[in-house]
Enzyme design. Structure first.
Site, short mmCIF file in Angstrom:
data_model
loop_
_atom_site.label_atom_id
_atom_site.label_comp_id
_atom_site.label_asym_id
_atom_site.label_seq_id
_atom_site.Cartn_x
_atom_site.Cartn_y
_atom_site.Cartn_z
N PRO A 1 101.17 6.75 24.31
CA PRO A 1 100.68 5.79 25.31
C PRO A 1 101.77 5.39 26.30
CG PRO A 1 100.77 4.79 23.10
CD PRO A 1 101.07 6.24 22.94
N GLU B 1 104.54 4.81 14.79
CA GLU B 1 105.03 4.28 16.08
C GLU B 1 105.57 5.38 16.99
OE1 GLU B 1 104.58 0.98 16.90
OE2 GLU B 1 103.50 1.00 14.99
N ARG C 1 88.69 24.22 29.96
CA ARG C 1 87.56 24.52 30.84
C ARG C 1 88.00 25.03 32.20
NH1 ARG C 1 86.45 20.56 34.45
NH2 ARG C 1 84.22 20.84 34.66
CL1 6GU Z 1 98.62 10.24 24.09
N1 6GU Z 1 98.54 8.54 22.06
C1 6GU Z 1 98.19 7.37 21.51
N2 6GU Z 1 98.49 7.15 20.23
N3 6GU Z 1 97.56 6.42 22.17
C2 6GU Z 1 97.26 6.68 23.43
C3 6GU Z 1 97.58 7.87 24.07
C4 6GU Z 1 98.24 8.80 23.34
N4 6GU Z 1 97.16 7.82 25.34
C5 6GU Z 1 96.59 6.63 25.48
N5 6GU Z 1 96.66 5.93 24.34
#
Ligand code: 6GU
Length: 255
Positions: free
Chosen positions: A89, A116, A158
């Site tokens: 994230p 984490e 795709r």
């Molecule tokens: Cl790539 N990983 C995680 N754990 N949470 C996310 C993400 C990725 N992208 C948005 N939220």
């Protein structure tokens, strides 16, 4: 295209057997290799995580299993190098533009983490030798990167030549470069012409291709104004014709 995924949940990727991506794999367009990270753990418990240096909640994925797993994948073709994609994230946003960039690569390696995240030295180690992208699929937090990998593999898959038929091409997609850049696709309809008292917009039945194209563009502008104001703001004024400007000013967005 070859795609490798290293994860503690390789079974999470069962959806890649199905539908469009499953067919692309059967046809040899997409070659997916799944790997169990724990196969490279050294202790009897196959441990892949440990407490974070500096304290704080949660666990961090240990660098050694990731290093050995990635080295083993790289050894599959020493003459080539994959683009490594680390879902997190905290990464750069995954967009249609990035999907197109990935679709042009011969080899992708995804490293979805749990807990984490992965000890940052893993990204430093491989980042010094090849392209390593830390990528996020949206502004929310998932329990792990596996679903993010499914999102990215589907968006990239795709776009591979031969995956979508000509009749179903990606050029009119929302976000596609060109006419639809920064525009959302408008509503779509099929038969019957009336359903529960709701009629299909008459223009779509007219056979008048020019007017239909104009109507679709109006609807795309309206929907973008309604749902994604920040995309509307990013529209290149050079791509707007007189009719676009008139519509936008009627919607309360003077050019
Ligand atoms: Cl790539 N990983 C995680 N754990 N949470 C996310 C993400 C990725 N992208 C948005 N939220």
């Amino acid at each position: 295209m070859r795609v490798d995924v290293i994860s503690i949940f390789p079974e999470y990727f069962a959806p890649l057997d199905v539908s469009l991506i499953g067919k692309a794999r059967e046809r040899g367009i997409l070659d997916v290799h799944l790997h169990q990270l724990r196969d490279w753990a050294r202790d009897v418990h196959r441990t892949v995580d440990d407490t974070p240096y500096g304290g704080g909640p949660g666990m961090v994925m240990k660098p050694e299993p990731w290093g050995e797993a990635i080295d083993a994948v790289l050894a599959a073709d020493p003459a080539a190098q994959p683009r490594i994609i680390v879902p997190t994230p905290s990464g750069v946003p995954f967009t249609q533009k990035l999907a197109m960039e990935y679709a042009a690569e011969p080899w992708l390696l995804f490293t979805p983490a749990r807990y984490e995240g992965i000890d940052s030295r893993v990204m430093a180690e491989y980042g010094a030798r090849m392209r390593v992208d830390e990528v996020s699929v949206g502004d929310y937090v998932l329990a792990g990167g596996e679903v993010a990998v499914l999102v990215m593999v589907e968006a990239v898959g795709r776009l591979l030549p031969g995956v979508l038929g000509n009749a179903h091409s990606a050029v009119d997609d929302s976000f596609a470069p060109g006419a639809m850049e920064n525009l959302l696709e408008g509503p779509v309809y099929t038969k019957p012409p009336e359903w529960r008292g709701h009629e299909v917009p008459e223009i779509l039945l007219s056979g008048h291709h020019g007017k239909i194209a104009r109507w679709r563009r109006d609807e795309a502008l309206r929907r973008t104004a309604r749902n994604r104001l920040e995309l509307l703001a990013a529209l290149d004024p050079e791509t707007l014709d007189k009719h676009d400007r008139k519509l936008l000013s009627e919607l309360g967005f003077p050019a």
